[in-house]
Design a protein around this motif. Structure first.
Motif, PDB file in Angstrom:
ATOM      1  N   UNK A   1      38.113 -17.207  -5.625  1.00 25.60           N
ATOM      2  CA  UNK A   1      38.812 -16.888  -6.874  1.00 25.60           C
ATOM      3  C   UNK A   1      38.281 -17.694  -8.055  1.00 25.60           C
ATOM      4  N   UNK A   2      37.034 -18.128  -7.970  1.00 20.94           N
ATOM      5  CA  UNK A   2      36.394 -18.783  -9.103  1.00 20.94           C
ATOM      6  C   UNK A   2      35.865 -17.710 -10.045  1.00 20.94           C
ATOM      7  N   UNK A   3      36.173 -17.841 -11.338  1.00 15.98           N
ATOM      8  CA  UNK A   3      35.740 -16.851 -12.320  1.00 15.98           C
ATOM      9  C   UNK A   3      34.242 -17.014 -12.567  1.00 15.98           C
ATOM     10  N   UNK A   4      33.489 -15.950 -12.277  1.00 11.16           N
ATOM     11  CA  UNK A   4      32.031 -15.973 -12.451  1.00 11.16           C
ATOM     12  C   UNK A   4      31.610 -15.466 -13.828  1.00 11.16           C
ATOM     13  N   UNK A   5      32.378 -14.541 -14.399  1.00  8.91           N
ATOM     14  CA  UNK A   5      32.040 -13.990 -15.705  1.00  8.91           C
ATOM     15  C   UNK A   5      33.271 -13.272 -16.262  1.00  8.91           C
ATOM     16  N   UNK A   6      33.207 -12.988 -17.564  1.00 11.62           N
ATOM     17  CA  UNK A   6      34.299 -12.278 -18.229  1.00 11.62           C
ATOM     18  C   UNK A   6      33.744 -11.195 -19.142  1.00 11.62           C
ATOM     19  N   UNK A   7      34.516 -10.126 -19.283  1.00 12.55           N
ATOM     20  CA  UNK A   7      34.283  -9.109 -20.308  1.00 12.55           C
ATOM     21  C   UNK A   7      35.517  -9.087 -21.205  1.00 12.55           C
ATOM     22  N   UNK A   8      35.298  -9.113 -22.501  1.00 11.40           N
ATOM     23  CA  UNK A   8      36.412  -9.180 -23.438  1.00 11.40           C
ATOM     24  C   UNK A   8      36.819  -7.777 -23.885  1.00 11.40           C
TER      25      UNK A   8
END
Length: 504
Positions: A466-473
């Motif tokens: 559950x580590x955030x690897x990337x985000x899209x806004x």
């Protein structure tokens, strides 16, 4: 069978036996560990005597071979070996993408340059200066992409080198893996690697182009700086309302305040399944909306008797699964809203999960606690599972609010935690905190979780820890949203639940 390390390790090379042979003194070693000699005799380093080599060589230790074969074919080792092979395939795909990325970037940018050249030929002498400036922008973008991917290649080389070191580790597995805790740790380690490498594979096409999309727009008018059009970069890390096509769901726009308990699921790329209550007339509707042709919309409806009406709807393999509480009923419809299966339930349910084999229905009550009822795909009841010491079928947490599955695991979620359970043996793999403001969009077979942060309005890619690897806004939309994504993770669609508009 309980085995010590010594019983399966060669005393000469201290590795798991390979083709074990018996010496006359009773000692067993790997056939490759016998001293290289040019006579028919060898000196035994164990009994310190001379052994004569039989004409057909020393005999195999058949009992030990049977034991080793049973170890090699152990379910846990087979599972880890299969997982390792899948990881190696993903590594190779990413490696191939990286090896071809220079040419892919160059070809992509050259294609844009060719379009610019084609337009420039009409007034090449007058607009050559402008043309060169535009090409410079493309080449600068190309240079940025190539520089970025070179840095990424260095990072990938480290991953690939580490993977190569352990490539054959399960051909002669470490005896410690037969201990459940060690096996579980190795399983979690490999699943984490797999989710990380799948994340890298899924995002690589966007990453090598610097998370941007270069676009050429032709504009052939008078001689001015924009005579050939414009070079613009569309940021693919953003999902902007203004960049998507809005399609109002017209049937729901009318008197929308009288409609409640709205559920929306994707049937396919062209159609949505929508359910809602028309409270004034105590009627429950299920509709199929064709996004390309509203004339093809379909609808069925049912009447209910009293005030509180609950429904849950899901789609799996082009079939529509519906639970309603008046009465407690579970139905299956095809893509034309024809009922193909139906069954009455003894109690209400909180959520359900469709897999390739089972239909899992979870319900809870103060008197009975949580119960997971298992049905086959034809809605024939199979068994019930409770959260107690007698449960040996599958681990279930104290409460479940949502259920998901991929090819290897069940994911049981409550308000602030998600429990990951093996589909092979029903055992708990791990449980982790996942706050309820994260809306799960999709869980891939490679254990990559795509979730929507309903507070910060961004899409997060999470690995097996559950580590955030990337985000899209997500930018420019109303407050209440539901997000959909395709299997390749490269196409997102947004449903505005307040205004009932679909963006794609």
């Amino acid at each position: 069978m309980i085995l010590s390390d010594d019983s399966i390790l060669c005393p000469e090379c201290h590795k798991i036996f390979t083709d074990p042979i018996m010496l006359p003194c009773g000692e067993t070693i790997c056939s490759k560990c016998t001293p290289k000699v040019y006579t028919d005799k060898i000196f035994c380093s164990f009994c310190h005597t001379i052994h004569k080599i039989p004409e057909n060589g020393f005999p195999n230790n058949k009992n030990l071979l049977k034991t080793l074969n049973s170890i090699v074919n152990d379910d846990k080792i087979q599972e880890l070996r299969l997982l390792k092979k899948k990881i190696e395939v993903d590594f190779e795909e990413v490696k191939t993408k990286l090896e071809n990325s220079d040419a892919k970037i160059s070809d992509y940018c050259q294609h844009v340059i060719n379009k610019i050249d084609l337009a420039a030929e009409l007034n090449i002498y007058e607009i050559n200066k402008i043309r060169n400036e535009m090409i410079k922008q493309v080449l600068e973008y190309q240079s940025t992409c190539l520089a970025k991917i070179e840095r990424y290649k260095d990072k990938f080389d480290i991953f690939y080198t580490e993977n190569e070191k352990s490539k054959n580790s399960f051909e002669s597995p470490d005896p410690k893996l037969f201990d459940h805790d060690n096996y579980l740790n190795e399983l979690k380690r490999l699943e984490l690697i797999r989710s990380n490498i799948f994340f890298e594979k899924s995002r690589l096409d966007n990453y090598i182009f610097d998370e941007k999309e270069i676009k050429y727009e032709s504009k052939l008018t008078s001689i001015d700086p924009d005579i050939l059009g414009r070079i613009s970069l569309k940021y693919k890390k953003h999902i902007k309302c203004s960049n998507l096509i809005k399609k109002p769901l017209l049937n729901l726009e009318d008197n929308k305040n009288e409609k409640s308990n709205l559920n929306v699921e994707k049937l396919n790329d062209q159609k949505l399944v929508i359910s809602y209550n028309y409270t004034e007339f105590r009627t429950f509707f299920i509709e199929i909306h064709d996004l390309n042709d509203k004339e093809k919309n379909q609808q069925i409806h049912f009447h209910y008797e009293y005030g509180y009406f609950k429904s849950v709807i899901k789609v799996f393999n082009s079939l529509i699964y519906v639970f309603t509480n008046q009465p407690y009923q579970f139905q299956i419809f095809d893509s034309d809203l024809n009922e193909i299966e139906s069954t009455l339930l003894p109690n209400s349910i909180d959520c359900f999960l469709i897999t390739d084999i089972y239909v899992l229905m979870y319900g809870s009550s103060p008197s009975k606690g949580g119960v997971l009822n298992v049905y086959d795909k034809n809605l024939n009841y199979l068994l019930s599972v409770k959260n107690n010491d007698l449960n040996s079928f599958v681990y279930i947490p104290e409460t479940i609010s949502e259920m998901y599955a991929n090819e290897n695991f069940y994911f049981f979620r409550d308000t602030e935690k998600i429990s990951i359970v093996s589909r092979r043996n029903g055992k708990l793999i791990k449980a982790m905190k996942l706050f309820n403001f994260y809306q799960i969009i999709k869980i891939t077979n490679e254990n990559l979780l795509i979730v929507f942060d309903t507070i910060d309005k961004n899409i997060c890619f999470m690995d097996f820890d559950l580590k955030v690897k990337a985000k899209k806004f997500v930018i420019g939309f109303d407050e209440k949203l539901k997000v959909f994504v395709n299997d390749d993770l490269n196409k997102f669609q947004v449903l505005d639940m307040n205004n009932i508009h679909f963006y794609s």
